[in-house]
Design an enzyme around this catalytic site. Structure first.
Site, PDB file in Angstrom:
ATOM      1  N   GLU A 207     -87.616   5.269 -27.603  1.00 58.38           N
ATOM      2  CA  GLU A 207     -89.023   5.327 -28.032  1.00 58.38           C
ATOM      3  C   GLU A 207     -89.445   6.782 -27.905  1.00 58.38           C
ATOM      4  O   GLU A 207     -89.793   7.245 -26.815  1.00 58.38           O
ATOM      5  CB  GLU A 207     -89.882   4.414 -27.134  1.00 58.38           C
ATOM      6  CG  GLU A 207     -89.571   2.938 -27.266  1.00 58.38           C
ATOM      7  CD  GLU A 207     -90.153   2.316 -28.545  1.00 58.38           C
ATOM      8  OE1 GLU A 207     -91.026   2.938 -29.166  1.00 58.38           O
ATOM      9  OE2 GLU A 207     -89.697   1.227 -28.922  1.00 58.38           O
ATOM     10  N   CYS A 241     -98.391   9.112 -27.647  1.00 54.43           N
ATOM     11  CA  CYS A 241     -97.306   9.327 -28.624  1.00 54.43           C
ATOM     12  C   CYS A 241     -97.742   9.034 -30.045  1.00 54.43           C
ATOM     13  O   CYS A 241     -97.202   9.603 -30.984  1.00 54.43           O
ATOM     14  CB  CYS A 241     -96.109   8.455 -28.251  1.00 54.43           C
ATOM     15  SG  CYS A 241     -96.536   6.715 -28.117  1.00 54.43           S
TER      16      CYS A 241
HETATM   17  P1  NAD Z   1     -89.684  13.681 -21.316  1.00 53.21           P
HETATM   18  O1  NAD Z   1     -88.676  13.400 -22.368  1.00 53.21           O
HETATM   19  O2  NAD Z   1     -89.860  15.071 -20.861  1.00 53.21           O
HETATM   20  O3  NAD Z   1     -89.421  12.811 -20.001  1.00 53.21           O
HETATM   21  C1  NAD Z   1     -89.182  11.410 -20.037  1.00 53.21           C
HETATM   22  C2  NAD Z   1     -88.284  11.021 -18.894  1.00 53.21           C
HETATM   23  O4  NAD Z   1     -87.037  11.685 -19.036  1.00 53.21           O
HETATM   24  C3  NAD Z   1     -88.815  11.363 -17.499  1.00 53.21           C
HETATM   25  O5  NAD Z   1     -88.669  10.234 -16.665  1.00 53.21           O
HETATM   26  C4  NAD Z   1     -87.934  12.513 -17.033  1.00 53.21           C
HETATM   27  O6  NAD Z   1     -87.641  12.432 -15.659  1.00 53.21           O
HETATM   28  C5  NAD Z   1     -86.665  12.338 -17.818  1.00 53.21           C
HETATM   29  N1  NAD Z   1     -86.036  13.614 -18.159  1.00 53.21           N
HETATM   30  C6  NAD Z   1     -86.648  14.787 -18.476  1.00 53.21           C
HETATM   31  N2  NAD Z   1     -85.747  15.756 -18.752  1.00 53.21           N
HETATM   32  C7  NAD Z   1     -84.528  15.181 -18.588  1.00 53.21           C
HETATM   33  C8  NAD Z   1     -83.185  15.666 -18.704  1.00 53.21           C
HETATM   34  N3  NAD Z   1     -82.918  16.922 -19.038  1.00 53.21           N
HETATM   35  N4  NAD Z   1     -82.179  14.796 -18.452  1.00 53.21           N
HETATM   36  C9  NAD Z   1     -82.425  13.506 -18.121  1.00 53.21           C
HETATM   37  N5  NAD Z   1     -83.670  13.029 -17.974  1.00 53.21           N
HETATM   38  C10 NAD Z   1     -84.708  13.823 -18.203  1.00 53.21           C
HETATM   39  O7  NAD Z   1     -91.060  13.084 -21.920  1.00 53.21           O
HETATM   40  P2  NAD Z   1     -92.527  13.259 -21.359  1.00 53.21           P
HETATM   41  O8  NAD Z   1     -92.917  14.685 -21.465  1.00 53.21           O
HETATM   42  O9  NAD Z   1     -92.672  12.566 -20.060  1.00 53.21           O
HETATM   43  O10 NAD Z   1     -93.332  12.395 -22.440  1.00 53.21           O
HETATM   44  C11 NAD Z   1     -93.856  12.921 -23.624  1.00 53.21           C
HETATM   45  C12 NAD Z   1     -92.993  12.592 -24.816  1.00 53.21           C
HETATM   46  O11 NAD Z   1     -92.732  11.197 -24.874  1.00 53.21           O
HETATM   47  C13 NAD Z   1     -93.678  12.912 -26.127  1.00 53.21           C
HETATM   48  O12 NAD Z   1     -92.746  13.427 -27.035  1.00 53.21           O
HETATM   49  C14 NAD Z   1     -94.183  11.575 -26.610  1.00 53.21           C
HETATM   50  O13 NAD Z   1     -94.393  11.480 -28.003  1.00 53.21           O
HETATM   51  C15 NAD Z   1     -93.093  10.668 -26.145  1.00 53.21           C
HETATM   52  N6  NAD Z   1     -93.589   9.315 -25.974  1.00 53.21           N
HETATM   53  C16 NAD Z   1     -93.147   8.339 -26.809  1.00 53.21           C
HETATM   54  C17 NAD Z   1     -93.655   7.052 -26.686  1.00 53.21           C
HETATM   55  C18 NAD Z   1     -93.217   5.938 -27.581  1.00 53.21           C
HETATM   56  O14 NAD Z   1     -93.581   4.805 -27.306  1.00 53.21           O
HETATM   57  N7  NAD Z   1     -92.458   6.186 -28.614  1.00 53.21           N
HETATM   58  C19 NAD Z   1     -94.586   6.780 -25.689  1.00 53.21           C
HETATM   59  C20 NAD Z   1     -94.997   7.796 -24.857  1.00 53.21           C
HETATM   60  C21 NAD Z   1     -94.492   9.068 -24.985  1.00 53.21           C
END
Ligand code: NAD
Length: 451
Positions: A207, A241
């Site tokens: 997602e 998002c």
């Molecule tokens: P992110 O990708 O930075 O982090 C998400 C998760 O991934 C966190 O739990 C984090 O600990 C982990 N993570 C971060 N870097 C990592 C790495 N290098 N290796 C492994 N794990 C890692 O996302 P965010 O900043 O928390 O959220 C914002 C993003 O999420 C935006 O792009 C938004 O559009 C998207 N989003 C999508 C939905 C959806 O339903 N499609 C919903 C909410 C947010």
């Protein structure tokens, strides 16, 4: 980690998670935990993101409670094996499709709706009879700590375990084999998750995000468009998002629409900045501030670094090569672009990565349909923003760069289930077609039947 995962896998093999009664019990435990701790959840969300009680309830707590109650009501029906039609050439056979749990799943959450976006997939995982490991985002630290303490206290760790921590924790979780990984977050981390999952051939749901376009046509109700776009953009300070990322407004109504959008932003938030949700951390605050081009600001543009607060901002005369158009904004900054020709806009939109959502405001149905029929996006709304996500009968998910897999309501149950198929054949009669030798007569018969 290894011992948590192994103990969940061993527990799953006891079949304890499979019966309807066990699944309902888990969902009820989750429901009670949320109802009993509503105030604590609101307080944590307020500390992390300055979410108001209203936003916390509608977009996080109430959202998942509604989903839990609906799931509990429908689960028995969803779990039933379905008898499907059997072709004539399978004489004396019955055919079935039976959803069964996948096993042990990993759920990784993002920061913006830190409670809802781990609980909603968890409802799917538990209703489908799986055991789950949940890794909430580390940035909303109060919500993360609360989720961890409440859930780890209420649940047997063999069924559900919350693991907290930063990137290193997620990375080491990803080294292990699961039966499904459900990831919500950015596209670049989505790639990392997908790559890690591929080593174990683990199925994944991604997602992800992207730049959600909003079109305001010359046939739009401009007042309604301004109100509904402002609602979608300013909810959670744009950290949604499916927030409208930017607007393409028809050149002939641009000035009139801009005035209405400015008035609406002002009416919604101007007087009480204490009510504005804030940006999650300094890194994202700085990133969004850098996207503001002060020469193009027609409303807002002020920020408070100490509070990580960005006042709702509108920028006019934006071009596709401006910095703000190069990445998902994920903040309360709204760029206005214009278009003259809808056909050209459709073509341009299809040349961009497919977004998670798309919105269009118009009173002209054929115009709406021409966009919704031809532009690729996850899901969307005609004459509204965001609210399609709140209908549990609609599957929610992206396409292309915005991810794959879908959930909510029945689709969550489906995403976390394996649909096992089988046939049951009578032994009382056997037409003998499967028995060699295969002569010409048999082949003629097969041809006839397959016609
Ligand atoms: P992110 O990708 O930075 O982090 C998400 C998760 O991934 C966190 O739990 C984090 O600990 C982990 N993570 C971060 N870097 C990592 C790495 N290098 N290796 C492994 N794990 C890692 O996302 P965010 O900043 O928390 O959220 C914002 C993003 O999420 C935006 O792009 C938004 O559009 C998207 N989003 C999508 C939905 C959806 O339903 N499609 C919903 C909410 C947010």
């Amino acid at each position: 980690m290894e011992s948590i995962i192994q103990s969940q896998k061993a527990y799953f093999k006891t079949h304890a998670t499979r019966p309807l009664s066990a699944r309902l019990e888990a969902l009820t435990t989750l429901e009670n935990l949320i109802v009993d701790n509503e105030q604590k959840i609101k307080e944590a969300l307020n500390k992390d993101l300055n979410k108001s009680s209203f936003e916390a309830y509608t977009t996080e707590i109430g959202f998942v409670l509604h989903s839990l109650r609906k799931t509990k009501k429908k689960l028995k029906r969803w779990m039933k094996a379905e008898k499907v039609r059997t072709p004539l050439y399978h004489a004396f056979t019955k055919s079935y499709v039976k959803p069964e749990p996948k096993g042990t799943v990993l759920i990784i959450g993002p920061y913006n709706y830190p409670f809802q976006l781990v609980v909603e997939p968890l409802i799917g995982a538990l209703s489908a009879g799986n055991t789950a490991i949940v890794k909430p985002s580390e940035f909303p630290s109060h919500t993360e700590a609360l989720i961890e303490s409440l859930m780890n206290e209420a649940f047997d760790s063999r069924l559900l375990k919350v693991v907290s921590g930063g990137v290193e924790v997620t990375q080491s979780l990803l080294e292990h084999a699961y039966d499904h990984i459900f990831f919500t977050g950015s596209s670049c981390v989505g790639q990392i998750v997908y790559e890690a999952a591929s080593k174990h051939l683990t199925p994944v749901t991604l997602e992800l995000g992207g730049k959600t376009p909003t079109i305001v046509s010359e046939h739009a109700n401009l007042q309604r468009a301004a109100e509904r776009i402002a609602f979608g953009k300013l909810l959670n300070a744009g950290q949604t998002c499916i927030a409208p990322d930017h607007i393409y407004v028809h050149a002939s109504v641009k000035e009139a629409f801009k005035e209405k959008l400015i008035q609406t932003f002002d009416a919604f938030y101007h007087t009480e900045s204490s009510r504005y949700p804030v940006i999650i951390n300094d890194k994202h605050f700085k990133r969004i501030v850098e996207l503001i081009d002060h020469e193009k600001v027609v409303y807002g543009g002020t920020v408070d670094e100490a509070k990580r607060l960005i006042v709702p901002t509108i920028m006019d005369d934006i071009q596709v090569d401006d910095a703000v158009m190069k990445e998902e904004i994920f903040g309360p900054v709204m760029p206005l672009l214009t278009y003259d020709n809808l056909e050209t806009l459709i073509e341009n939109l299809n040349n961009e990565p497919s977004p998670l959502a798309l919105y269009m405001f118009s009173e002209n149905t054929s115009e709406l349909e021409s966009v919704f029929d031809r532009v690729r996006f996850g899901g969307g709304a005609m004459n509204d923003t965001i609210t399609h996500v709140a209908n549990p009968n609609l599957p929610f998910g992206g396409v292309g760069q915005s991810g794959f897999g879908r959930y909510h309501g029945y689709y969550s149950f489906k995403e976390f289930s394996h649909f096992k198929t089988y046939i049951k054949k009578s032994t009382r009669f056997d037409p003998g077609l499967n028995k060699p030798p295969y002569d010409a007569k048999k082949e003629r018969l097969v041809k006839k039947v397959l016609k």
